[in-house]
Design a protein around this motif. Sequence first.
Motif, PDB file in Angstrom:
ATOM      1  N   GLN A  18       0.834  -1.199   0.000  1.00 11.56           N
ATOM      2  CA  GLN A  18       0.000   0.000   0.000  1.00 11.56           C
ATOM      3  C   GLN A  18       0.873   1.256   0.000  1.00 11.56           C
ATOM      4  OE1 GLN A  18      -2.398   0.094   3.610  1.00 11.56           O
ATOM      5  NE2 GLN A  18      -0.815  -0.900   4.799  1.00 11.56           N
TER       6      GLN A  18
ATOM      7  N   VAL B 185       0.979   4.829   1.685  1.00 10.17           N
ATOM      8  CA  VAL B 185       0.413   5.427   2.894  1.00 10.17           C
ATOM      9  C   VAL B 185       0.913   6.865   3.029  1.00 10.17           C
ATOM     10  CG1 VAL B 185       0.193   5.224   5.407  1.00 10.17           C
ATOM     11  CG2 VAL B 185       0.440   3.152   3.991  1.00 10.17           C
TER      12      VAL B 185
ATOM     13  N   GLU C 236       4.129  -4.783  -5.901  1.00  6.98           N
ATOM     14  CA  GLU C 236       2.834  -4.785  -5.199  1.00  6.98           C
ATOM     15  C   GLU C 236       2.933  -5.296  -3.764  1.00  6.98           C
ATOM     16  OE1 GLU C 236       1.275  -9.070  -6.984  1.00  6.98           O
ATOM     17  OE2 GLU C 236       0.489  -7.190  -7.770  1.00  6.98           O
TER      18      GLU C 236
ATOM     19  N   THR D 296       5.561  -1.492   0.559  1.00  9.67           N
ATOM     20  CA  THR D 296       4.759  -0.398   1.108  1.00  9.67           C
ATOM     21  C   THR D 296       5.564   0.890   1.013  1.00  9.67           C
ATOM     22  OG1 THR D 296       3.364  -1.722   2.571  1.00  9.67           O
ATOM     23  CG2 THR D 296       3.830   0.532   3.276  1.00  9.67           C
TER      24      THR D 296
ATOM     25  N   GLU E 160      -3.051  12.914  -2.983  1.00  6.12           N
ATOM     26  CA  GLU E 160      -4.049  12.022  -2.385  1.00  6.12           C
ATOM     27  C   GLU E 160      -4.605  10.996  -3.365  1.00  6.12           C
ATOM     28  OE1 GLU E 160      -8.337  13.166  -1.554  1.00  6.12           O
ATOM     29  OE2 GLU E 160      -7.315  15.042  -1.118  1.00  6.12           O
ATOM     30  N   ASN E 161      -4.522  11.281  -4.668  1.00  7.59           N
ATOM     31  CA  ASN E 161      -5.032  10.316  -5.644  1.00  7.59           C
ATOM     32  C   ASN E 161      -4.183   9.054  -5.761  1.00  7.59           C
ATOM     33  OD1 ASN E 161      -7.333  11.740  -6.306  1.00  7.59           O
ATOM     34  ND2 ASN E 161      -6.381  12.817  -8.028  1.00  7.59           N
TER      35      ASN E 161
ATOM     36  N   LEU F 293      -2.762   7.680  -2.970  1.00  7.81           N
ATOM     37  CA  LEU F 293      -2.721   7.063  -1.646  1.00  7.81           C
ATOM     38  C   LEU F 293      -3.783   5.987  -1.472  1.00  7.81           C
ATOM     39  CD1 LEU F 293      -2.267  10.222   0.630  1.00  7.81           C
ATOM     40  CD2 LEU F 293      -0.486   8.699  -0.262  1.00  7.81           C
ATOM     41  N   ASP F 294      -3.409   4.929  -0.750  1.00  3.60           N
ATOM     42  CA  ASP F 294      -4.374   3.904  -0.331  1.00  3.60           C
ATOM     43  C   ASP F 294      -4.875   4.168   1.079  1.00  3.60           C
ATOM     44  OD1 ASP F 294      -4.049   2.176  -2.690  1.00  3.60           O
ATOM     45  OD2 ASP F 294      -2.045   1.819  -1.893  1.00  3.60           O
ATOM     46  N   ARG F 295      -3.999   4.714   1.907  1.00  2.99           N
ATOM     47  CA  ARG F 295      -4.288   4.901   3.336  1.00  2.99           C
ATOM     48  C   ARG F 295      -3.626   6.180   3.813  1.00  2.99           C
ATOM     49  NH1 ARG F 295      -5.787   1.925   7.707  1.00  2.99           N
ATOM     50  NH2 ARG F 295      -6.200   0.134   6.369  1.00  2.99           N
TER      51      ARG F 295
ATOM     52  N   THR G 200      -8.333   4.153   5.440  1.00  8.03           N
ATOM     53  CA  THR G 200      -8.111   4.106   3.999  1.00  8.03           C
ATOM     54  C   THR G 200      -8.742   5.350   3.371  1.00  8.03           C
ATOM     55  OG1 THR G 200     -10.146   2.937   3.431  1.00  8.03           O
ATOM     56  CG2 THR G 200      -8.234   1.580   4.040  1.00  8.03           C
ATOM     57  N   VAL G 201      -8.226   5.714   2.221  1.00  9.51           N
ATOM     58  CA  VAL G 201      -8.773   6.869   1.499  1.00  9.51           C
ATOM     59  C   VAL G 201     -10.234   6.600   1.128  1.00  9.51           C
ATOM     60  CG1 VAL G 201      -8.564   8.233  -0.620  1.00  9.51           C
ATOM     61  CG2 VAL G 201      -6.514   7.606   0.670  1.00  9.51           C
ATOM     62  N   ASP G 202     -10.546   5.364   0.767  1.00 13.00           N
ATOM     63  CA  ASP G 202     -11.936   5.015   0.417  1.00 13.00           C
ATOM     64  C   ASP G 202     -12.866   5.200   1.614  1.00 13.00           C
ATOM     65  OD1 ASP G 202     -11.262   4.455  -2.181  1.00 13.00           O
ATOM     66  OD2 ASP G 202     -11.158   2.274  -1.899  1.00 13.00           O
TER      67      ASP G 202
END
Length: 234
Positions: free
Chosen positions: A33, A35, A178, A181, A193-194, A196-198, A212-214
């Motif tokens: 990820q 971060v 993948e 981190t 921010e686009n 980022l996962d977290r 998480t960003v989501d």
Amino acid sequence: MSKPILECYGLSKRYGNGFWALSNLNLSLERGQIVGLLGPNGSGKTTLIKLINDLLVPTEGGIHIDGRLPGVETKKIVSYLPERTYLSPSWKVQNLMDYFEDFYEDFKRERAEQMLKALGIERTARLRTLSKGTREKVQLIMVMSRDASLYILDEPIGGVDPAARDYILNTILTNYNENATILLSTHLIADIENILDRVLFLQNGQVVLNATVDEIRMKQKKSVDMLFREVFRC
């Protein structure tokens, strides 16, 4: 099941003047990820980064990187981009590649040369002759040309123009595997921010948000940048 790539437990750091830069910080980051490490000045970001890289020693608590304490062995799997350059301006770009190749078994020289060629950066150029933005690109290329497990990037897009930022962010995205981190510290939240996962929000040496960003977009109905401004009253 693989170990978290980074674990901090009861991590505290007090400086000689009595200031606690980190206070009982607990954190666990899984592999694979990107971060964002976010917080206002004085929140503890730089102290945390230095502790991970074995540049400081904890006052209390500890850190494990892939299950190991920071030291010689963890330097083999952590690729670190400091906020301030440590490179000699008299070095040529090829000297820098030689340095990384000598120090790090996971350095992929061919990858570095491909990225330098794509940017039109001559291997024989001395660092002092390059613009600030180009020097920062060169340093990032070296860091991202390692097959590391954990990348620590401290303000990788600070002080460079928007076009350079785009290239740097693309370089980050396309040059880590993948299972690795990336922990990325920046003040330019809207710019990154686009990717980022977290995100981790640090305040007064403690983690006040780990999401998480989501989750932020779905639950808070806000961008990371907007939430950051609300939390820290920017």
